[in-house]
Motif scaffolding. Structure first.
Motif, PDB file in Angstrom:
ATOM      1  N   ILE A 104      -5.971 -24.803   3.497  1.00 55.01           N
ATOM      2  CA  ILE A 104      -5.086 -23.582   3.864  1.00 55.01           C
ATOM      3  C   ILE A 104      -3.601 -23.996   3.294  1.00 55.01           C
ATOM      4  O   ILE A 104      -3.061 -25.450   4.765  1.00 55.01           O
ATOM      5  N   SER A 105      -2.884 -23.098   2.369  1.00 53.57           N
ATOM      6  CA  SER A 105      -1.329 -23.838   2.061  1.00 53.57           C
ATOM      7  C   SER A 105      -0.622 -22.869   3.019  1.00 53.57           C
ATOM      8  O   SER A 105      -0.330 -21.813   3.770  1.00 53.57           O
ATOM      9  N   LYS A 106       0.302 -23.959   3.075  1.00 52.82           N
ATOM     10  CA  LYS A 106       2.006 -23.149   4.166  1.00 52.82           C
ATOM     11  C   LYS A 106       1.981 -21.457   3.178  1.00 52.82           C
ATOM     12  O   LYS A 106       2.479 -20.660   3.935  1.00 52.82           O
ATOM     13  N   ARG A 107       1.691 -21.340   1.769  1.00 57.87           N
ATOM     14  CA  ARG A 107       1.689 -19.335   1.633  1.00 57.87           C
ATOM     15  C   ARG A 107       0.162 -18.511   2.067  1.00 57.87           C
ATOM     16  O   ARG A 107       0.856 -18.076   2.246  1.00 57.87           O
ATOM     17  N   GLY A 108      -0.629 -19.402   2.542  1.00 58.52           N
ATOM     18  CA  GLY A 108      -1.915 -18.856   3.438  1.00 58.52           C
ATOM     19  C   GLY A 108      -2.780 -19.112   1.684  1.00 58.52           C
ATOM     20  O   GLY A 108      -3.541 -17.861   2.598  1.00 58.52           O
ATOM     21  N   ALA A 109      -2.565 -19.666   0.916  1.00 61.64           N
ATOM     22  CA  ALA A 109      -3.998 -19.541   0.217  1.00 61.64           C
ATOM     23  C   ALA A 109      -4.875 -20.126   0.720  1.00 61.64           C
ATOM     24  O   ALA A 109      -4.642 -21.729   1.230  1.00 61.64           O
ATOM     25  N   THR A 110      -6.286 -19.935   0.631  1.00 60.56           N
ATOM     26  CA  THR A 110      -6.706 -20.502   1.069  1.00 60.56           C
ATOM     27  C   THR A 110      -8.399 -21.472   0.272  1.00 60.56           C
ATOM     28  O   THR A 110      -8.835 -20.553  -0.878  1.00 60.56           O
ATOM     29  N   ILE A 141       5.062 -29.165   7.839  1.00 58.94           N
ATOM     30  CA  ILE A 141       3.822 -29.161   7.312  1.00 58.94           C
ATOM     31  C   ILE A 141       3.810 -28.795   6.099  1.00 58.94           C
ATOM     32  O   ILE A 141       4.203 -27.448   5.819  1.00 58.94           O
ATOM     33  N   ASN A 142       3.015 -28.865   5.193  1.00 66.71           N
ATOM     34  CA  ASN A 142       3.085 -27.983   4.122  1.00 66.71           C
ATOM     35  C   ASN A 142       1.569 -27.204   3.758  1.00 66.71           C
ATOM     36  O   ASN A 142       1.253 -26.062   2.784  1.00 66.71           O
ATOM     37  N   ASN A 143       0.267 -28.355   4.159  1.00 66.85           N
ATOM     38  CA  ASN A 143      -1.302 -28.122   3.966  1.00 66.85           C
ATOM     39  C   ASN A 143      -1.275 -28.246   4.971  1.00 66.85           C
ATOM     40  O   ASN A 143      -1.787 -29.445   5.997  1.00 66.85           O
ATOM     41  N   TRP A 144      -2.691 -27.724   5.110  1.00 69.67           N
ATOM     42  CA  TRP A 144      -3.352 -27.731   6.578  1.00 69.67           C
ATOM     43  C   TRP A 144      -4.905 -27.771   6.016  1.00 69.67           C
ATOM     44  O   TRP A 144      -5.482 -27.071   4.918  1.00 69.67           O
ATOM     45  N   GLY A 145      -5.961 -28.752   6.523  1.00 71.76           N
ATOM     46  CA  GLY A 145      -7.499 -29.074   5.647  1.00 71.76           C
ATOM     47  C   GLY A 145      -8.082 -29.084   7.761  1.00 71.76           C
ATOM     48  O   GLY A 145      -7.379 -29.692   8.712  1.00 71.76           O
ATOM     49  N   TRP A 146      -9.239 -28.829   7.719  1.00 74.84           N
ATOM     50  CA  TRP A 146     -10.460 -29.323   8.215  1.00 74.84           C
ATOM     51  C   TRP A 146     -11.467 -30.707   7.369  1.00 74.84           C
ATOM     52  O   TRP A 146     -11.389 -29.133   6.384  1.00 74.84           O
TER      53      TRP A 146
END
Length: 114
Positions: free
Chosen positions: A51-57, A31-36
């Protein structure tokens, strides 16, 4: 492949809060990025937050300042939704982008109304 399950939707009054939960299983390391995303009746699916793997939203203008996307663990993200409005009513979908593709959950319904 990654499997996603959403929960936390419901019927609430305007101004209320809800927290949507997305849990992933299998191949979490990809998983690289999550999204809603959300889709209201008769409308196209739209991006809510990522939200990216590094926590950027990142947030859509319509929810900025009211919604917060948090990475709780490697397998779980929360979408905290405050000051809900009737126009937030939609089916909310969790999405992940991985090294091998994109995956979606079945969705959870949020209805805001009196």
């Amino acid at each position: 492949q990654v499997q996603l399950v959403e929960s936390g939707g419901g019927l609430v009054q305007p101004g209320a809060s809800l927290t949507l939960v997305c849990k992933a299983s299998n191949d979490l390391y990809t998983i690289n990025n999550w999204g809603w995303y959300r889709q209201a009746p008769g409308k196209q699916r739209e991006l809510v937050a990522t939200i990216s793997k590094r926590g950027a939203t990142d947030y859509s203008d319509s929810v900025k300042g009211r919604f917060t996307l948090l990475a709780i663990s490697r397998s779980t993200v929360h979408l905290n939704m405050n000051s809900l409005k009737p126009e937030d009513t939609a089916l909310y979908y969790c999405n992940v982008e991985t090294k091998t593709g994109e995956y979606w959950g079945p969705g959870t319904q949020v209805t805001v109304g009196s």
